[in-house]
Motif scaffolding. Structure first.
Motif, PDB file in Angstrom:
ATOM      1  N   PRO A 127       0.844  -1.216   0.000  1.00 12.89           N
ATOM      2  CA  PRO A 127       0.000   0.000   0.000  1.00 12.89           C
ATOM      3  C   PRO A 127       0.867   1.250   0.000  1.00 12.89           C
ATOM      4  O   PRO A 127       1.994   1.229   0.506  1.00 12.89           O
ATOM      5  CB  PRO A 127      -0.809  -0.137   1.293  1.00 12.89           C
ATOM      6  CG  PRO A 127       0.018  -1.022   2.164  1.00 12.89           C
ATOM      7  CD  PRO A 127       0.714  -1.990   1.247  1.00 12.89           C
ATOM      8  N   PRO A 128       0.377   2.355  -0.570  1.00 12.45           N
ATOM      9  CA  PRO A 128       1.178   3.594  -0.613  1.00 12.45           C
ATOM     10  C   PRO A 128       1.399   4.175   0.776  1.00 12.45           C
ATOM     11  O   PRO A 128       0.712   3.834   1.734  1.00 12.45           O
ATOM     12  CB  PRO A 128       0.333   4.532  -1.494  1.00 12.45           C
ATOM     13  CG  PRO A 128      -1.060   4.004  -1.386  1.00 12.45           C
ATOM     14  CD  PRO A 128      -0.929   2.526  -1.229  1.00 12.45           C
ATOM     15  N   ALA A 129       2.371   5.066   0.853  1.00 13.37           N
ATOM     16  CA  ALA A 129       2.697   5.722   2.120  1.00 13.37           C
ATOM     17  C   ALA A 129       1.636   6.765   2.467  1.00 13.37           C
ATOM     18  O   ALA A 129       0.893   7.221   1.597  1.00 13.37           O
ATOM     19  CB  ALA A 129       4.076   6.370   2.032  1.00 13.37           C
ATOM     20  N   PRO A 130       1.547   7.161   3.756  1.00  9.59           N
ATOM     21  CA  PRO A 130       0.592   8.211   4.131  1.00  9.59           C
ATOM     22  C   PRO A 130       0.924   9.505   3.394  1.00  9.59           C
ATOM     23  O   PRO A 130       2.083   9.749   3.075  1.00  9.59           O
ATOM     24  CB  PRO A 130       0.818   8.352   5.645  1.00  9.59           C
ATOM     25  CG  PRO A 130       1.511   7.107   6.068  1.00  9.59           C
ATOM     26  CD  PRO A 130       2.315   6.666   4.896  1.00  9.59           C
ATOM     27  N   PRO A 131      -0.069  10.361   3.087  1.00 11.59           N
ATOM     28  CA  PRO A 131      -1.485  10.207   3.469  1.00 11.59           C
ATOM     29  C   PRO A 131      -2.338   9.535   2.398  1.00 11.59           C
ATOM     30  O   PRO A 131      -3.550   9.537   2.484  1.00 11.59           O
ATOM     31  CB  PRO A 131      -1.919  11.655   3.670  1.00 11.59           C
ATOM     32  CG  PRO A 131      -1.120  12.405   2.656  1.00 11.59           C
ATOM     33  CD  PRO A 131       0.210  11.712   2.574  1.00 11.59           C
ATOM     34  N   ALA A 132      -1.695   8.990   1.327  1.00 10.48           N
ATOM     35  CA  ALA A 132      -2.460   8.411   0.219  1.00 10.48           C
ATOM     36  C   ALA A 132      -2.973   7.009   0.530  1.00 10.48           C
ATOM     37  O   ALA A 132      -3.801   6.483  -0.220  1.00 10.48           O
ATOM     38  CB  ALA A 132      -1.600   8.372  -1.045  1.00 10.48           C
ATOM     39  N   ALA A 133      -2.512   6.386   1.594  1.00 10.99           N
ATOM     40  CA  ALA A 133      -2.892   5.005   1.893  1.00 10.99           C
ATOM     41  C   ALA A 133      -4.335   4.931   2.403  1.00 10.99           C
ATOM     42  O   ALA A 133      -4.806   5.831   3.088  1.00 10.99           O
ATOM     43  CB  ALA A 133      -1.950   4.422   2.935  1.00 10.99           C
ATOM     44  N   PRO A 134      -5.054   3.839   2.095  1.00 12.06           N
ATOM     45  CA  PRO A 134      -6.385   3.645   2.666  1.00 12.06           C
ATOM     46  C   PRO A 134      -6.279   3.228   4.129  1.00 12.06           C
ATOM     47  O   PRO A 134      -5.195   2.926   4.632  1.00 12.06           O
ATOM     48  CB  PRO A 134      -6.980   2.534   1.798  1.00 12.06           C
ATOM     49  CG  PRO A 134      -5.793   1.746   1.345  1.00 12.06           C
ATOM     50  CD  PRO A 134      -4.681   2.751   1.162  1.00 12.06           C
ATOM     51  N   VAL A 135      -7.418   3.192   4.803  1.00  7.24           N
ATOM     52  CA  VAL A 135      -7.452   2.816   6.215  1.00  7.24           C
ATOM     53  C   VAL A 135      -8.525   1.746   6.402  1.00  7.24           C
ATOM     54  O   VAL A 135      -9.627   1.862   5.847  1.00  7.24           O
ATOM     55  CB  VAL A 135      -7.748   4.039   7.112  1.00  7.24           C
ATOM     56  CG1 VAL A 135      -7.814   3.617   8.571  1.00  7.24           C
ATOM     57  CG2 VAL A 135      -6.687   5.100   6.918  1.00  7.24           C
ATOM     58  N   GLY A 136      -8.206   0.706   7.186  1.00 10.30           N
ATOM     59  CA  GLY A 136      -9.189  -0.316   7.497  1.00 10.30           C
ATOM     60  C   GLY A 136      -9.103  -1.517   6.567  1.00 10.30           C
ATOM     61  O   GLY A 136      -8.064  -1.796   5.946  1.00 10.30           O
ATOM     62  N   ASP A 137     -10.238  -2.252   6.472  1.00 10.27           N
ATOM     63  CA  ASP A 137     -10.285  -3.484   5.684  1.00 10.27           C
ATOM     64  C   ASP A 137     -10.391  -3.159   4.202  1.00 10.27           C
ATOM     65  O   ASP A 137     -11.236  -2.366   3.785  1.00 10.27           O
ATOM     66  CB  ASP A 137     -11.477  -4.343   6.099  1.00 10.27           C
ATOM     67  CG  ASP A 137     -11.319  -4.877   7.521  1.00 10.27           C
ATOM     68  OD1 ASP A 137     -10.186  -4.794   8.038  1.00 10.27           O
ATOM     69  OD2 ASP A 137     -12.304  -5.346   8.099  1.00 10.27           O
ATOM     70  N   VAL A 138      -9.533  -3.811   3.420  1.00 13.70           N
ATOM     71  CA  VAL A 138      -9.561  -3.692   1.955  1.00 13.70           C
ATOM     72  C   VAL A 138      -9.743  -5.109   1.405  1.00 13.70           C
ATOM     73  O   VAL A 138      -8.796  -5.895   1.364  1.00 13.70           O
ATOM     74  CB  VAL A 138      -8.276  -3.058   1.412  1.00 13.70           C
ATOM     75  CG1 VAL A 138      -8.337  -2.954  -0.108  1.00 13.70           C
ATOM     76  CG2 VAL A 138      -8.043  -1.692   2.034  1.00 13.70           C
ATOM     77  N   PRO A 139     -10.966  -5.491   0.989  1.00 14.34           N
ATOM     78  CA  PRO A 139     -11.167  -6.837   0.445  1.00 14.34           C
ATOM     79  C   PRO A 139     -10.395  -7.025  -0.863  1.00 14.34           C
ATOM     80  O   PRO A 139     -10.248  -6.085  -1.654  1.00 14.34           O
ATOM     81  CB  PRO A 139     -12.685  -6.902   0.218  1.00 14.34           C
ATOM     82  CG  PRO A 139     -13.263  -5.776   1.015  1.00 14.34           C
ATOM     83  CD  PRO A 139     -12.220  -4.724   1.049  1.00 14.34           C
ATOM     84  N   PHE A 140      -9.939  -8.250  -1.074  1.00  5.93           N
ATOM     85  CA  PHE A 140      -9.259  -8.567  -2.327  1.00  5.93           C
ATOM     86  C   PHE A 140      -9.624  -9.982  -2.742  1.00  5.93           C
ATOM     87  O   PHE A 140     -10.110 -10.799  -1.941  1.00  5.93           O
ATOM     88  CB  PHE A 140      -7.741  -8.423  -2.178  1.00  5.93           C
ATOM     89  CG  PHE A 140      -7.106  -9.471  -1.287  1.00  5.93           C
ATOM     90  CD1 PHE A 140      -6.649 -10.682  -1.794  1.00  5.93           C
ATOM     91  CD2 PHE A 140      -6.981  -9.238   0.072  1.00  5.93           C
ATOM     92  CE1 PHE A 140      -6.072 -11.631  -0.977  1.00  5.93           C
ATOM     93  CE2 PHE A 140      -6.409 -10.184   0.902  1.00  5.93           C
ATOM     94  CZ  PHE A 140      -5.951 -11.396   0.382  1.00  5.93           C
ATOM     95  N   GLY A 141      -9.417 -10.269  -3.993  1.00  8.18           N
ATOM     96  CA  GLY A 141      -9.628 -11.600  -4.529  1.00  8.18           C
ATOM     97  C   GLY A 141      -8.460 -12.001  -5.394  1.00  8.18           C
ATOM     98  O   GLY A 141      -7.822 -11.164  -6.044  1.00  8.18           O
TER      99      GLY A 141
END
Length: 472
Positions: A77-91
């Protein structure tokens, strides 16, 4: 007859935890229950696909469930502040290369941990004074979650009055909120040298124990400056000496008005078929005379300015070429000496056509939506779509440019544009760009401002309008 069956996938970790800017790895095992060797492509689905890689992404699996092949999936994942927060579902999907309808998907969750970071700076917002001083409190959120920050100002000596607005602020990730602080003394100083007054700015985050203090100083100046007293004394001496001299002359003295002193011409600014002149105001003038001359000093035009306080004049409808000007002050009917002559080059009006290309349909199998750059545009960088190792590089560059203050930057698929190159082998590129500039100079200025962030930047001319074939 060969039996075609869907692959069987085993995901080693259903839930992965990762920090912004960090890495998380898991493994997927592909089993094949058919009769012959099968070729598969393994890929990641969902939002996490933008910053994930699969190694290897093409596998050959022997028949038999026990003959599985394991691939490694890496999430970055990208560095802050561009990163998401919490659960990121993937397949993770496995697709047969021989039979497109033969596929299998296994799902998981990537938990991106939140990051809290606050950068607080105290900056002066003007010079010190006798009554009050102004400061800017800059609250910059360098994390990935919003922060509720409270501010307080104190001085140990109790000699100051402080006004702070706002005292509480919510700072979203990647943004800066400014609070204004005014500091004034409870008692003014009539005479004497400047006196420093220290104070303390305290900040705290509501949702955490993080906080801190910043020391500041306001310098209080005296109401009456020392040089005022010196000038006042000199004026008194001059008045007394003048009175004594007039008295010694005996009788009245007839004073004749002289010509005003020369005017200081501070700027001559050329434009498109016009010239703007700026000069310093003369306390002796009731108006001004603006004169246009040739380079040899011959007069070609005169304009009058009747306002005593007016210190600028724009001369319109000038032909392209070299024009020279001077300014003189008027005191009633008397014209003072002219300022030194200054010459400028007047340019022709530049008409920059802005092409608005018609959207064109992308080529078959391109996968990109139709688009074209508008006007002059800059390309900060481009990344091959086929290079899985640089899959997250466009998003990281976009976040860095936005953090540096670039606005209007976006990512596009080059396969949807006619004007933008698709790269070697026409494989397609992810292009980080900004368009809408009216002229090449504007695009070059954008490149100069953010080339240090992007590492590469090039200005491109407007896209040519798409040609339309005539129909019978």
């Amino acid at each position: 007859m060969d039996v075609v069956t869907d692959p069987v996938l085993e995901l080693a970790d259903r839930v992965l935890a990762v920090d912004p800017g960090g890495q998380a790895r898991t493994r997927v095992t592909v089993h094949h229950t058919g009769d012959v060797v099968a070729q598969y492509r393994v890929e990641v689905l969902g939002d996490a696909a933008r910053w994930s890689t699969v190694t290897p992404h093409l596998v050959s699996v022997l028949p038999g469930e026990e003959q599985g092949v394991t691939v490694e999936v890496l999430f970055r994942p990208p560095a802050p502040p561009a990163a998401p927060v919490g659960d990121v579902p993937f397949g993770v999907r496995c697709v047969s290369l021989e039979h497109r309808d033969v596929a299998a998907v296994v799902e998981g969750d990537l938990v991106v941990s939140p990051v809290q970071g606050l950068d607080v700076r105290l900056r002066p917002d003007g010079p010190g004074g006798a009554r009050a001083g102004r400061f800017r409190v800059e609250l910059q959120n360098v994390g990935t979650t919003a922060l509720d920050v409270s501010l307080q100002v104190t001085d140990a000596a109790g000699l100051l009055r402080c006004a702070l607005a706002p005292r509480t602020a919510t700072v979203p990730p990647g943004t800066t909120v400014v609070a204004l602080l005014a500091v004034g003394a409870r008692a003014p100083r009539l005479l004497g040298p400047p006196v420093p007054h220290p104070f303390t700015l305290t900040y705290a985050e509501a949702a955490s124990v993080h906080g801190g203090e910043i020391a500041g100083t306001w310098e209080q100046r005296a109401v009456v400056r020392t040089w005022w007293l010196v000038v006042g004394a000199l004026l008194v001496v001059a008045v007394v000496l003048g009175w004594l001299w007039l008295r010694g002359q005996g009788g009245a003295v007839d004073l004749e008005a002289g010509s005003p002193p020369p005017v200081v011409l501070t700027a001559v600014e050329p434009g498109q078929r016009q010239v703007r002149l700026v000069w310093e105001r003369s306390a002796y003038a009731t108006g001004y005379v603006v004169r246009e001359r040739t380079e040899s000093g011959e007069g070609t035009g005169v304009e009058s300015v009747d306002a005593q306080d007016q210190t600028s004049f724009t001369w319109p409808e000038r032909e392209p070429g070299t024009h020279c000007y001077d300014v003189a002050a008027l005191a009633g009917e008397i014209t003072g000496p002219a300022s030194p002559q200054r010459c400028v080059e007047v340019s022709e009006v530049e008409v920059v056509p802005t092409a608005t290309p018609e959207p064109t349909a992308p080529s078959a199998g391109s996968g990109g939506l139709p688009w074209e750059p508008v006007g002059w545009y800059v390309v900060y960088n481009a990344f091959p779509l086929a290079d899985a190792a640089s899959a997250t590089a466009p998003q990281e560059l976009l976040a860095q440019l936005q953090a540096a203050g670039a606005t209007g930057v976006r990512m596009e698929d080059s396969r949807g544009s006619v004007a933008v190159s698709d790269g070697p082998g026409d494989t397609g590129m992810v292009v980080v760009l900004k368009d809408g500039f009216a002229a090449e100079a504007d695009a070059l200025a954008e490149c100069a401002a953010f080339k240090a962030v992007a590492g590469f930047c090039i200005a491109r001319p407007p896209a040519a309008p798409a040609s339309t074939a005539a129909t019978p």
